[in-house]
Design an enzyme around this catalytic site. Structure first.
Site, PDB file in Angstrom:
ATOM      1  N   LYS A  42       1.210  -0.975  -0.364  1.00 49.13           N
ATOM      2  CA  LYS A  42      -0.267   0.148   0.091  1.00 49.13           C
ATOM      3  C   LYS A  42       1.118   1.087   0.077  1.00 49.13           C
ATOM      4  CE  LYS A  42      -3.924   1.739   2.548  1.00 49.13           C
ATOM      5  NZ  LYS A  42      -4.440   1.657   4.140  1.00 49.13           N
ATOM      6  N   SER A  45      -9.978   1.676   3.395  1.00 50.70           N
ATOM      7  CA  SER A  45      -8.197   2.954   2.653  1.00 50.70           C
ATOM      8  C   SER A  45      -8.192   1.283   1.844  1.00 50.70           C
ATOM      9  CB  SER A  45      -7.458   3.368   3.244  1.00 50.70           C
ATOM     10  OG  SER A  45      -7.007   2.824   4.190  1.00 50.70           O
ATOM     11  N   SER A  93      -9.897  -0.571   7.461  1.00 54.23           N
ATOM     12  CA  SER A  93      -9.484  -0.334   6.184  1.00 54.23           C
ATOM     13  C   SER A  93      -8.661  -1.123   5.402  1.00 54.23           C
ATOM     14  CB  SER A  93      -7.976   0.554   6.239  1.00 54.23           C
ATOM     15  OG  SER A  93      -8.601   1.872   6.686  1.00 54.23           O
TER      16      SER A  93
END
Length: 538
Positions: free
Chosen positions: A120, A201, A225
Site C-alpha cells: 500500500k 482505505s 481498512s
C-alpha cells in the site's frame, strides 16, 4: 455507533524457514498438499504452489514478476482499468533475477523467496518508488529508508513489485470521502463490478489481489481498512494484534489503532506472510509486547482447526442485509459441521466508543504525521498537517474536486496528546472495547472467538453523496487492537460477502486455524469477471 459513520475510512528469514519446516511435520496429516497448476493459471496460484513451481524449475521469479507486471499493464492500466496499482517498481525484475541466482546457488530465504508482493502506498520503501498516501503533496517524494515491514519482506525474499492505490490519507481526509480515490492515483474500481466501490482505505491492495495482479499484498488498518476492502473484493484480510507488526515507516493516522496486515487470496498465504512481517522493532516500542507471543502460524493451517472450538455468533452485528444474513447463517451451519460449537451472543458496549474513537484518532493524527515526515521524508515540501492543509487549498482543483479535508482541519485544531479529553477518550475506548467488550463476552461464554458478517457488499461509487457503508464488524477489534480475519463466504448479486473471525490479543494462530478450516470446507472464493455493473439476475 460505527466510527466509520464519523471517519469514512474505511522472524528473520532463517527462523521463518525453520518454522515452516516444523509446521510441515506437525500438520502434514491434515493439511492438503499444493495442487500442481498449469502455467496458464500460475498467477492465480498461492505461495506454496508458486514456490513449488520455482523449485521444480518450471518458472523463475523473474518470469513470475514479468507476468504480473504484464497483467498489471493489461488489466489495471488498460482493459477493465482497475486503477489498483499506483506505481510499479522499476527494479523489480532485477531483484527477482538476484533471488533466482540465490535459489540456483542453494540459498533460500524462506517460503516467500521470489514471491511478488504489492505494498500500500503509505508504506515507506527506500528505493526508486514514492511513498505518498495518495496525496499530491508527497508526489515524487522518496522515503529515506524502508519501513520495518518492507525490510522484513525483502529479508524473507519477497519481491516488491509496486505500490497500491488507496483512499487518500488512508480515508482520514473528509467526512464525505469516496473510498479508493486519491488525487495521485485516481479511483480504484471493484473487479466484481466496475461501477462499485472496492471499499477503503486499502482499496488498491484488495482489488489487486482479487484480480491476481500479484501473489500477495500488504494493507493497513485503523478501523476496517484491511477487512472491509478484503470482504468487498472477495479475498482474505488479516488485521493483527496491535504490536505484532511494526508501524514504523507507515504513514500514520493514529498509533493507538494503526497496523499493517496481509491481504491474500487464501488463508495459507496470509499465515505465511504474517510470519514474515512480525518482529520486535526498536523504533516501535509496542512491538516489545509481542515477545513470546508470536506463534507458528503455518502450523495453524489445519483442516481440524474448528473442531471443538466455541464460537460466539455476534448477533448484534447482523441485520444490515437480509441477503447477507442468509448467506452467513448458511455458513454457520458449515462451521458446526466442522466441529465448532456456536453460541449466540451480543458484544457489549459497542455504543460507548463511537465518538471517543474519532476523538483519539484526530488527536493522534497531526503529531504522528509530523513525526513520520521528519523521519522518513525530511526533504518533502510539507512538514506538518498545516502544510498539507495549505497545499490542498492551493491545489484544490486537483486535490479536492469531489470532497474536502474536514478531518485534516479538525486534526490540526486538536490540543495534542497531553489534552485531558484525549487521555479520557483513549481510556474509555480500551475499557469498553477490551475488558468490557470483546474479553468480557469471550470470558462469559468460554469462547475461542467471535464470528459475524464482515460488512455490507460493495456500494456504487458516488462522488455526490460519498461512501455508503452498511453494518460493519470492524470497530470492536480495531478499537481494542485485537486480531480480525475475514474470509470469502459467498456472493449476493455477484458481489462478495465476507465472514469475520475475531479474538482476543495474540490469538492469531487460533483465528487462522478456524479460518483455514472454514475456507477449505467452503471454497467460496470465485475469481472476478470485471463486469461493468452488477448482474441483477444472479
Amino acid at each position: 455507533m460505527d466510527r466509520r459513520d464519523f471517519v469514512r475510512i474505511g522472524v528473520v528469514a532463517g527462523s521463518f524457514a525453520g518454522a515452516l519446516a516444523g509446521a510441515a511435520g506437525a500438520a502434514s496429516a491434515v493439511t492438503p498438499k499444493p495442487r500442481p497448476r498449469a502455467e496458464s493459471d500460475i498467477l492465480e496460484a498461492g505461495v506454496r504452489e508458486q514456490s513449488a513451481a520455482m523449485a521444480a524449475g518450471t518458472i523463475t521469479s523473474q518470469a513470475l514478476v514479468q507476468r504480473y507486471l504484464a497483467r498489471i499493464a493489461a488489466i489495471d492500466k488498460a482493459g477493465p482499468r482497475l486503477n489498483a496499482v499506483i506505481e510499479t517498481n522499476p527494479e523489480a525484475v532485477k531483484i527477482a533475477q538476484e533471488l533466482d541466482r540465490e535459489r540456483a546457488g542453494g540459498k533460500l530465504r524462506g517460503p516467500l523467496h521470489g514471491i511478488p508482493v504489492l505494498l500500500k502506498d503509505n508504506i515507506a520503501t527506500g528505493d526508486r518508488m514514492c511513498t505518498t498516501a495518495g496525496s499530491l503533496a508527497l508526489d515524487g517524494v522518496r522515503a529515506s529508508r524502508d519501513a520495518f515491514v518492507a525490510a522484513r519482506l525483502r529479508a524473507a525474499g519477497a519481491v516488491i513489485i509496486g505500490k497500491t492505490n488507496l483512499s487518500e490519507w488512508a480515508n482520514m481526509r473528509s467526512t464525505h470521502s469516496v473510498s479508493g480515490w486519491s488525487a495521485r492515483g485516481g479511483q480504484t474500481r471493484n473487479p466484481y463490478a466496475l461501477d462499485r466501490n472496492p471499499s477503503g482505505s486499502s482499496s488498491g491492495s484488495g482489488a489487486a489481489i482479487a484480480a491476481s495482479l500479484a501473489t500477495l499484498a500488504v494493507g493497513t488498518e485503523t478501523d476496517g481498512s484491511i477487512v472491509s476492502p478484503a470482504s468487498s473484493c472477495g479475498i482474505v484480510g488479516l488485521k493483527p494484534t496491535l504490536g505484532l507488526v511494526s508501524r514504523s515507516g507507515i504513514i500514520p493516522i493514529a498509533h493507538s489503532q494503526d497496523t499493517a496486515g496481509p491481504m491474500t487470496r487464501s488463508v495459507a498465504d496470509a499465515a505465511l506472510m504474517l510470519a514474515a512481517m512480525t518482529g520486535v522493532d526498536t523504533e516501535d516500542g509496542v512491538t516489545k509486547e509481542s515477545q513470546g507471543k508470536v506463534a507458528d502460524y503455518a502450523a495453524a493451517l489445519r483442516l481440524d482447526g474448528l473442531r471443538g472450538k466455541r464460537i460466539g455468533v455476534a448477533r448484534n452485528f447482523f441485520g444490515g442485509s437480509t441477503a447477507i444474513d442468509a448467506i452467513v447463517d448458511k455458513e454457520l451451519a458449515l462451521l458446526q459441521a466442522q466441529g465448532a460449537v456456536l453460541v449466540d451472543v451480543t458484544v457489549p458496549n459497542t455504543d460507548k466508543y463511537g465518538e471517543t474513537e474519532i476523538e483519539v484518532l484526530l488527536h493522534e493524527f497531526a503529531p504522528d504525521l509530523k513525526d513520520w515526515l521528519a523521519a522518513y521524508a525530511p526533504h518533502a515540501p510539507v512538514k506538518n498537517m498545516a502544510d498539507v492543509i495549505a497545499f490542498n487549498e492551493k491545489q484544490a482543483a486537483r486535490e479536492m474536486p469531489y470532497f474536502g479535508q474536514e478531518h485534516l482541519i479538525a486534526a490540526h485544531a486538536k490540543r495534542g496528546l497531553d489534552a485531558k479529553v484525549y487521555r479520557e477518550a483513549l481510556a474509555n475506548n480500551l475499557r469498553y472495547a477490551r475488558e468490557e467488550g470483546i474479553d468480557q463476552v469471550l470470558r462469559a461464554h468460554r469462547l475461542d472467538a467471535l464470528v459475524a458478517p464482515t460488512g455490507g457488499v460493495a456500494w456504487l461509487t458516488d462522488y455526490i453523496n460519498g461512501d455508503h457503508y452498511g453494518m460493519s464488524f470492524s470497530s470492536p477489534a480495531a478499537v481494542a487492537g485485537y486480531p480480525h480475519i475475514t474470509v470469502p463466504a459467498g456472493q449476493t448479486r455477484g458481489l462478495p460477502v465476507g465472514l469475520s473471525f475475531v479474538g482476543t490479543a495474540w490469538s492469531e494462530a487460533t483465528l487462522i486455524g478456524m479460518a483455514y478450516a472454514y475456507e477449505q470446507a467452503s471454497q467460496r472464493r470465485r475469481a472476478p469477471g470485471f463486469p461493468a455493473t452488477v448482474n441483477v439476475q444472479v
